[in-house]
Enzyme design. Structure first.
Site, PDB file in Angstrom:
ATOM      1  CG  MET A 112      -8.007   8.076   7.106  1.00 14.83           C
ATOM      2  SD  MET A 112      -9.003   6.719   6.472  1.00 14.83           S
ATOM      3  CE  MET A 112      -9.303   5.764   7.947  1.00 14.83           C
ATOM      4  CG  ASP A 140      -2.212  -0.717   0.984  1.00 14.13           C
ATOM      5  OD1 ASP A 140      -2.457  -1.099  -0.175  1.00 14.13           O
ATOM      6  OD2 ASP A 140      -2.979  -0.890   1.953  1.00 14.13           O
ATOM      7  CE  LYS A 170      -7.750   2.393  -0.002  1.00 14.14           C
ATOM      8  NZ  LYS A 170      -6.791   2.295   1.011  1.00 14.14           N
TER       9      LYS A 170
HETATM   10  N1  SAH Z   1      -3.778   0.448   9.097  1.00 12.02           N
HETATM   11  C1  SAH Z   1      -3.241   1.759   9.423  1.00 12.02           C
HETATM   12  C2  SAH Z   1      -4.265   2.869   9.230  1.00 12.02           C
HETATM   13  C3  SAH Z   1      -4.710   3.062   7.785  1.00 12.02           C
HETATM   14  S1  SAH Z   1      -5.813   4.403   7.593  1.00 12.02           S
HETATM   15  C4  SAH Z   1      -2.702   1.727  10.862  1.00 12.02           C
HETATM   16  O1  SAH Z   1      -2.977   0.786  11.596  1.00 12.02           O
HETATM   17  O2  SAH Z   1      -1.974   2.656  11.236  1.00 12.02           O
HETATM   18  C5  SAH Z   1      -4.725   5.708   7.122  1.00 12.02           C
HETATM   19  C6  SAH Z   1      -4.619   6.733   8.233  1.00 12.02           C
HETATM   20  O3  SAH Z   1      -3.753   6.250   9.244  1.00 12.02           O
HETATM   21  C7  SAH Z   1      -4.009   8.070   7.825  1.00 12.02           C
HETATM   22  O4  SAH Z   1      -4.957   8.929   7.230  1.00 12.02           O
HETATM   23  C8  SAH Z   1      -3.551   8.597   9.165  1.00 12.02           C
HETATM   24  O5  SAH Z   1      -4.623   9.108   9.915  1.00 12.02           O
HETATM   25  C9  SAH Z   1      -3.063   7.316   9.842  1.00 12.02           C
HETATM   26  N2  SAH Z   1      -1.618   7.125   9.648  1.00 12.02           N
HETATM   27  C10 SAH Z   1      -1.014   6.135   8.990  1.00 12.02           C
HETATM   28  N3  SAH Z   1       0.330   6.255   9.059  1.00 12.02           N
HETATM   29  C11 SAH Z   1       0.576   7.366   9.794  1.00 12.02           C
HETATM   30  C12 SAH Z   1       1.753   8.014  10.255  1.00 12.02           C
HETATM   31  N4  SAH Z   1       2.973   7.560   9.970  1.00 12.02           N
HETATM   32  N5  SAH Z   1       1.617   9.135  11.023  1.00 12.02           N
HETATM   33  C13 SAH Z   1       0.400   9.604  11.347  1.00 12.02           C
HETATM   34  N6  SAH Z   1      -0.742   9.025  10.933  1.00 12.02           N
HETATM   35  C14 SAH Z   1      -0.668   7.918  10.182  1.00 12.02           C
END
Ligand code: SAH
Length: 258
Positions: A173, A36, A58
């Site tokens: 998000m 991803d 995406k």
């Molecule tokens: N599966 C992922 C979340 C996917 S949804 C998890 O467990 O972390 C995507 C959202 O995750 C982003 O919009 C943001 O809100 C958060 N996110 C993912 N990576 C991030 C990072 N390095 N720093 C801050 N927020 C993050």
């Protein structure tokens, strides 16, 4: 031909070393890695020679491969007898659509495993010096998506329950919906002075953190142009950052790299 296997693997939040040992072993063994957008690309360097790397990311609002195509891809590759890693940012079970993929695999009789990862809502705060629970400040923690309102046509969240029942809330998000988040939490009972933080690109070299209160964080986020990926963290625990922040402080101590 023997059927292959699919590993649904959490890549961790950004720092490539935050993948699990098991996740890394899967990466090194995979014939195919379907990854991803938010996965740290450095992890792909651990793929074995000749492994096929497929970008399934995406951009927000746009789909490189739609979910059905991804499901299909996993099935086809496994049916060819290959070992497939589906690599997702953070934890695959937290807003990672892993349920949809696993369901398809189960229906088609493809063996699979889920390998948890470290989710951004806990890791980004930790790297910002904010533990999401603390004996003196927070004994409950919720992981919430701020996204989805538009799709379902109405607000999908139980705001009174969040505002009144949960000490620390991590919104994923959430940047685009920040004004709504703050308004609703205040409307349903959180104090406008409740501490709030935004952590952008948490656990990576580009991590940035801003803090404020429910009443002020929207303007602060605007002033600093904080964008996704970011965690919106609300709760008294945010105050701890002043005392125990370590990661950004550490970075400043290091000599500038050339
Ligand atoms: N599966 C992922 C979340 C996917 S949804 C998890 O467990 O972390 C995507 C959202 O995750 C982003 O919009 C943001 O809100 C958060 N996110 C993912 N990576 C991030 C990072 N390095 N720093 C801050 N927020 C993050």
């Amino acid at each position: 031909m023997n059927i292959g296997k699919v590993f649904l693997v959490g890549a961790g939040p950004g720092d490539p070393k935050l993948i699990t040992v098991k996740g890394m072993e899967c990466l090194q063994a995979a014939d195919v890695i379907a990854y991803d957008r938010l996965v740290n690309k450095e992890l792909l360097t651990y793929a074995k020679k000749g492994a096929e790397l497929i970008f399934c990311g995406k951009l927000p609002g746009k789909h490189a491969l739609i979910q059905e195509q991804i499901n299909q891809l996993l099935v086809e590759k496994a049916e060819q007898g290959l070992t497939v890693v589906r690599l997702k940012g953070g934890d695959p079970c937290v807003f990672g659509r892993v349920g949809e993929e696993a369901e398809e695999l189960a229906v088609r009789g493809i063996p699979f495993e889920m390998i948890p990862g470290i989710t951004a809502g806990i890791a980004a705060p930790a790297y910002a010096g904010i533990p999401v629970t603390h004996r003196d400040h927070a004994s409950s923690f919720a992981i919430v998506t701020a996204h989805g309102r538009e799709e379902k046509g109405k607000d999908h969240l139980n705001w009174p329950a969040l505002a009144q029942g949960i000490d620390t809330i991590a919104f994923y998000m959430g940047v685009g919906n920040l004004p709504h988040i703050c308004t609703q939490l205040i409307r349903y009972g959180k104090k406008p002075s409740t501490p709030a933080a935004l952590i952008e690109w948490g656990t990576t070299d580009q991590q940035r953190t801003v803090t404020g209160e429910l009443a002020t964080i929207e303007q602060i986020a605007k002033d600093h142009q904080i964008k996704n990926p970011a965690i919106v963290l609300i709760g008294e625990v945010v105050q701890l950052r002043e005392k125990i922040k370590w990661f950004e402080a550490e970075k400043r101590k290091q000599p500038m790299s050339l």
